[in-house]
Design an enzyme around this catalytic site. Structure first.
Site, PDB file in Angstrom:
ATOM      1  N   ASP A 238      13.884  23.917 -16.879  1.00  0.00           N
ATOM      2  CA  ASP A 238      14.295  25.048 -16.051  1.00  0.00           C
ATOM      3  C   ASP A 238      14.491  26.320 -16.853  1.00  0.00           C
ATOM      4  OD1 ASP A 238      14.230  23.587 -13.723  1.00  0.00           O
ATOM      5  OD2 ASP A 238      16.304  22.923 -13.894  1.00  0.00           O
TER       6      ASP A 238
ATOM      7  N   ARG B  82      13.298  -0.286  -0.874  1.00  0.00           N
ATOM      8  CA  ARG B  82      13.612   0.455  -2.103  1.00  0.00           C
ATOM      9  C   ARG B  82      14.504  -0.398  -3.018  1.00  0.00           C
ATOM     10  NH1 ARG B  82      16.459   4.664  -3.685  1.00  0.00           N
ATOM     11  NH2 ARG B  82      17.583   4.955  -1.760  1.00  0.00           N
TER      12      ARG B  82
ATOM     13  N   TYR C  61      -0.986   4.698  13.765  1.00  0.00           N
ATOM     14  CA  TYR C  61      -2.439   4.831  13.651  1.00  0.00           C
ATOM     15  C   TYR C  61      -3.109   4.020  14.767  1.00  0.00           C
ATOM     16  CZ  TYR C  61      -1.508   6.939   9.083  1.00  0.00           C
ATOM     17  OH  TYR C  61      -1.069   7.757   8.083  1.00  0.00           O
TER      18      TYR C  61
ATOM     19  N   CYS D  70      14.528   4.031  -9.103  1.00  0.00           N
ATOM     20  CA  CYS D  70      14.136   5.091  -8.170  1.00  0.00           C
ATOM     21  C   CYS D  70      15.386   5.787  -7.644  1.00  0.00           C
ATOM     22  CB  CYS D  70      13.376   4.429  -7.024  1.00  0.00           C
ATOM     23  SG  CYS D  70      13.133   5.471  -5.601  1.00  0.00           S
TER      24      CYS D  70
ATOM     25  N   PRO E 292       0.836  -1.211   0.000  1.00  0.00           N
ATOM     26  CA  PRO E 292       0.000   0.000   0.000  1.00  0.00           C
ATOM     27  C   PRO E 292       0.871   1.261   0.000  1.00  0.00           C
ATOM     28  CG  PRO E 292      -0.783  -1.589   1.629  1.00  0.00           C
ATOM     29  CD  PRO E 292       0.520  -2.118   1.115  1.00  0.00           C
TER      30      PRO E 292
ATOM     31  N   TYR F 189      -4.475  -2.982   9.570  1.00  0.00           N
ATOM     32  CA  TYR F 189      -3.334  -2.062   9.509  1.00  0.00           C
ATOM     33  C   TYR F 189      -2.918  -1.686  10.936  1.00  0.00           C
ATOM     34  CZ  TYR F 189      -0.870   2.160   7.683  1.00  0.00           C
ATOM     35  OH  TYR F 189       0.041   3.122   7.344  1.00  0.00           O
TER      36      TYR F 189
HETATM   37  P1  ADP Z   1      16.892  21.202 -17.043  1.00  0.00           P
HETATM   38  O1  ADP Z   1      16.739  20.873 -15.586  1.00  0.00           O
HETATM   39  O2  ADP Z   1      15.828  22.116 -17.535  1.00  0.00           O
HETATM   40  O3  ADP Z   1      17.057  20.002 -17.896  1.00  0.00           O
HETATM   41  P2  ADP Z   1      19.758  21.781 -16.695  1.00  0.00           P
HETATM   42  O4  ADP Z   1      20.279  23.041 -16.135  1.00  0.00           O
HETATM   43  O5  ADP Z   1      19.859  20.559 -15.871  1.00  0.00           O
HETATM   44  O6  ADP Z   1      18.255  22.063 -17.163  1.00  0.00           O
HETATM   45  O7  ADP Z   1      20.490  21.468 -18.050  1.00  0.00           O
HETATM   46  C1  ADP Z   1      20.705  22.421 -19.033  1.00  0.00           C
HETATM   47  C2  ADP Z   1      21.850  21.930 -19.905  1.00  0.00           C
HETATM   48  O8  ADP Z   1      21.919  22.788 -21.031  1.00  0.00           O
HETATM   49  C3  ADP Z   1      23.222  21.992 -19.235  1.00  0.00           C
HETATM   50  O9  ADP Z   1      23.829  20.724 -19.331  1.00  0.00           O
HETATM   51  C4  ADP Z   1      23.993  23.041 -20.043  1.00  0.00           C
HETATM   52  O10 ADP Z   1      25.362  22.724 -20.162  1.00  0.00           O
HETATM   53  C5  ADP Z   1      23.295  22.970 -21.383  1.00  0.00           C
HETATM   54  N1  ADP Z   1      23.389  24.188 -22.201  1.00  0.00           N
HETATM   55  C6  ADP Z   1      23.200  25.472 -21.801  1.00  0.00           C
HETATM   56  N2  ADP Z   1      23.346  26.322 -22.840  1.00  0.00           N
HETATM   57  C7  ADP Z   1      23.615  25.565 -23.949  1.00  0.00           C
HETATM   58  C8  ADP Z   1      23.843  25.847 -25.332  1.00  0.00           C
HETATM   59  N3  ADP Z   1      23.808  27.070 -25.798  1.00  0.00           N
HETATM   60  N4  ADP Z   1      24.109  24.814 -26.149  1.00  0.00           N
HETATM   61  C9  ADP Z   1      24.106  23.529 -25.681  1.00  0.00           C
HETATM   62  N5  ADP Z   1      23.897  23.224 -24.401  1.00  0.00           N
HETATM   63  C10 ADP Z   1      23.646  24.213 -23.540  1.00  0.00           C
HETATM   64 FE1  SF4 Z   2       9.570   8.565  -5.572  1.00  0.00          FE
HETATM   65 FE2  SF4 Z   2      10.164   8.559  -8.129  1.00  0.00          FE
HETATM   66 FE3  SF4 Z   2      11.743   9.874  -6.417  1.00  0.00          FE
HETATM   67 FE4  SF4 Z   2      11.689   7.222  -6.435  1.00  0.00          FE
HETATM   68  S1  SF4 Z   2      12.375   8.560  -8.096  1.00  0.00           S
HETATM   69  S2  SF4 Z   2      11.562   8.501  -4.633  1.00  0.00           S
HETATM   70  S3  SF4 Z   2       9.571   6.805  -6.911  1.00  0.00           S
HETATM   71  S4  SF4 Z   2       9.639  10.335  -6.931  1.00  0.00           S
END
Ligand code: ADP
Ligand code: SF4
Length: 699
Positions: free
Chosen positions: A645, A297, A175, A343, A29, A170
């Site tokens: 990002d 895990r 609980y 995981c 669960p 459970y």
């Molecule tokens: P996300 O979490 O969104 O995937 P990250 O910051 O983990 O972003 O990864 C972004 C990647 O993009 C990094 O590995 C960085 O080196 C790469 N990067 C940034 N600018 C460029 C570019 N102009 N050309 C190729 N790669 C790039």
């Molecule tokens: Fe949970 Fe997925 Fe992170 Fe593993 S990888 S702890 S399953 S969120």
């Protein structure tokens, strides 16, 4: 490919009372943040696990009565016939693939304040609510115990009607039922308290009554703790547990064993590694002849086989490994071990329940999306065009987009500025305790190796001109984000230093790139997730005097959602990191940091020759913006998107999800007004009819 004969033992059927599990893979669960609120989402998710080879698939905690309501954490429920119908969706989905469906009947006691139903919660004694709400329980009298047993029986009958094969009693996790067992809590003077025999009475009755009610068709399982109280990690304090267990040993059809310390049982990989429960399990199988399941895990089939051969457990219990890879058993069966999505132990899955939203997973972007978006973890629609796709940046977003597009059959070019793929996970995985995060990269890199239609270009920092020269039909910019040196006051970003001190203001990126400071250092954590604590630990490992300062009342505030906040602070204190809570960083001159109490505004000076700002990240979207600027009147000769990002900095799970969504939606016809199905109680057309009160007034 077929499975390695060494793993055959994992695929043996195992009898559990009146039912037989087709193999030893047992999804115990686990909460999902869906519960009774989102039955279709839930059923589809559990069904996919059965399809992936889990021989037993269980629900989350399932309330037996409205006086056990955990909202805003959504539990499942078996209160009435409507619940029976909702659960039948799940049991049908599980049975369709030949697996058994289990249900964990649950009563919260002092852990629930019943914020929705407003009924008083009941427990062994009148106790303060253990989740911190200003409510206390009503002490159960004997009539209450009788009523509780009646509710439990009724819920068991409904469970059988809903099609479940295994019904749980459970008796762990603090609980109600576990509190009856507890010698410190249960000092009642009646036949349900005091002596060991009396404290065990309720569990015994529940097992017997559940068996009597549904035992003809359903197995009865008990969830039980192997140790008495939490001690040092790996050092069980057994107390009278063994004796207690021996008294019940052969009564149920199955034992689901866990431990007293939830933060170890459910430990994040930063503090807890695979198979951590083994020292606690030493005696369990020697006392009962019934099958046993426990967790750890587990992602390595060799470790799983070892657990069974050495007599630790009969079933390989899993919550998180089954979330990260619902097809883990099938992949072992087919000998495709390198395809297992392991995981990483981040507990983002658990945060869904903490926050009252559907489960998500860092490694598995399809988790929770099976019904509402129709995403399957292993099947993805084939491409619908000959288009060529360029992905810039190979962090979690770019890697996942490339992997999923590659699986669809598109021709993909993945360009990465650095030598290593992985972006932030490669850098963060080198920080203390974070090693398993590298699995986000390794799984995807491994998959990409086998895709002839995906080209990987390392050490290729692309410019606007480069992107245009590639001549792709679609371009996704996944260039990530970098930590900012400023602090954010909820409205604007503010610099923290002027003059020469500016050079002494660092960010986590500086530390991860090896620019380590010397001398007393203040880590200012305005972010509140793991990074502040991990950076403090990293600097402490260099022998620096480190103070972690946060405007929050607690250290690493958000980690309460991943069940690790207590461990984070405890760990930092043990390492000798100084802690300042409810303090904002007001200024830094290269010698001292000026803190300001967030309540009183009172100032406090801390000697520090460096500060590391862990506050917010700036999207690295310059390439995206420059390409947009190039578009001119004719537009670009390719579609342009930014993902992960670089679009909106967030947790790793969000970047993986964004990459996956990009890949799924490429060339797809999508309703931009409603891009996903909405799982909720559908009141139908009558909703527009006048309500009861209106009708009453009119008549
Ligand atoms: P996300 O979490 O969104 O995937 P990250 O910051 O983990 O972003 O990864 C972004 C990647 O993009 C990094 O590995 C960085 O080196 C790469 N990067 C940034 N600018 C460029 C570019 N102009 N050309 C190729 N790669 C790039
Ligand atoms: Fe949970 Fe997925 Fe992170 Fe593993 S990888 S702890 S399953 S969120």
């Amino acid at each position: 490919m077929s499975r390695d004969p060494r793993h055959d033992i994992l695929f043996e059927p195992v009898r559990i009372g009146p039912v037989t599990a087709p193999n030893r893979f047992y999804q115990v669960p686990h909460c999902t943040g869906m519960g009774w609120l989102r039955p279709r989402t839930l059923a589809a998710m559990r069904g996919v696990k059965a399809e992936g080879g889990w021989g037993v698939v269980c629900t989350e905690y399932t309330s037996i009565h409205p006086s056990s309501d955990d909202l805003p954490h959504p539990s499942a429920s078996l209160w009435d016939d409507s619940d029976v119908r909702a659960h039948a969706l799940m049991t049908d989905a599980v049975h369709e693939h030949g697996a058994l469906a289990g249900v964990e009947l649950w009563y919260g006691g002092a852990r629930t304040a019943n914020m929705m139903t407003r009924l008083p919660s009941m427990d062994v004694q009148s106790a303060p609510n253990l989740a911190g709400h200003p409510y206390q329980t009503r002490a159960m009298d004997k009539a209450d115990i009788r009523t509780f047993r009646h509710w439990h029986r009724r819920a068991a009958l409904r469970a059988r009607e809903a099609g479940f094969d295994i019904v749980y009693v459970y008796a762990t996790h603090g609980y109600l039922v576990s509190n009856f067992l507890n010698p410190r809590i249960n000092t009642r003077g009646d036949e349900y308290g005091g002596s060991l025999e009396n404290r065990v009475r309720l569990v015994r009755e529940l097992i017997e009554e559940t068996k009597e009610a549904v035992g003809d068709r359903c197995a009865v399982a008990v969830r039980f703790s192997a140790d008495e109280v939490a001690g040092e990690d790996g050092t069980p304090i057994w107390g009278e547990r063994r004796e207690m267990f021996a008294m019940l040993a052969d009564l149920p059809d199955l034992w689901d064993i866990n431990i007293a310390d939830y933060s170890l049982e459910m430990g994040v990989s930063r503090f807890v590694k695979e198979a951590a429960l083994e020292p606690y399990m030493a005696w369990v199988k020697s006392v009962t002849s019934k099958p046993v399941v426990t967790v750890g895990r587990f992602t390595s089939p060799d470790t799983m086989v070892g657990q069974i051969r050495r007599g630790i457990t009969d079933f390989i219990g899993a919550a998180r490994p089954s979330i990260a890879d619902p097809f883990l058993p099938r992949k072992i069966e087919e000998g495709r071990l390198s395809a297992i999505r392991e995981c990483i132990g981040c507990n983002i899955c658990y945060s869904g329940d903490s926050l009252g939203v559907p489960i998500r997973c860092t490694q598995n972007p399809t988790m929770g999306e099976e019904w509402r978006r129709g995403w399957h973890p292993e099947v993805i629609p084939a491409r619908t065009s000959e288009a060529r796709v360029l992905i810039v940046g190979a962090g979690p977003a770019g890697l996942e987009a490339a992997r999923a597009l590659g699986a669809r059959g598109y021709e993909v070019m993945l360009a990465e500025a650095t030598r290593d793929l992985g972006g932030r996970v490669t850098r963060e995985a080198a920080l203390p305790g974070m090693r398993e995060y590298i699995r986000v990269r390794d799984y995807r890199e491994q998959q990409l190796i086998d895709m002839p239609n995906v080209g990987i270009f390392r050490e290729s920092r692309l410019t606007v001109q480069d992107v245009q020269d590639v001549g792709a039909d679609h371009v996704a910019i996944a260039t990530g984000a970098r930590w900012r040196p400023e602090r954010f006051d909820e409205q604007v970003y503010l610099p923290i230093a002027t003059g020469e001190a500016v050079a002494r203001v660092l960010t986590p990126d500086d530390i991860m790139e090896g620019r380590l400071p010397e001398g007393p250092t203040l880590v200012f954590d305005g972010d509140g997730y793991y990074m502040g604590g991990v950076i403090a630990e990293r600097l402490r490992a260099e022998g620096l005097e480190v103070t972690l300062c946060t405007p929050d009342d607690s250290v690493s505030r958000w980690t309460v959602n991943t069940a690790e906040r207590w461990r984070v602070r405890n760990h930092l204190m043990r390492l000798g990191v100084g802690i300042e809570t409810a303090q904002s960083l007001a200024g830094f001159d290269g010698r001292e940091a000026r803190l300001e109490c967030v309540y009183s505004g009172r100032e406090k000076i801390i000697p520090a020759v460096n500060v590391v700002m862990v506050t917010a990240r700036r999207p690295e979207d310059a390439l995206y913006q420059a390409l947009l600027a190039e578009a001119g009147a004719d537009g670009l000769p390719f579609t342009l998107a930014r993902i992960g990002d670089c679009e909106a900095p967030a947790i790793i799970a969000a970047a993986v999800h964004a990459g996956h969504r990009y890949a799924r939606e490429l060339d797809a016809v999508l309703d931009i007004d409603l891009p996903l199905r909405h799982d909720r109680i559908d009141v139908g057309a009558e909703a527009t009819a006048p309500g009861l009160w209106t009708r009453g007034a009119a008549e």
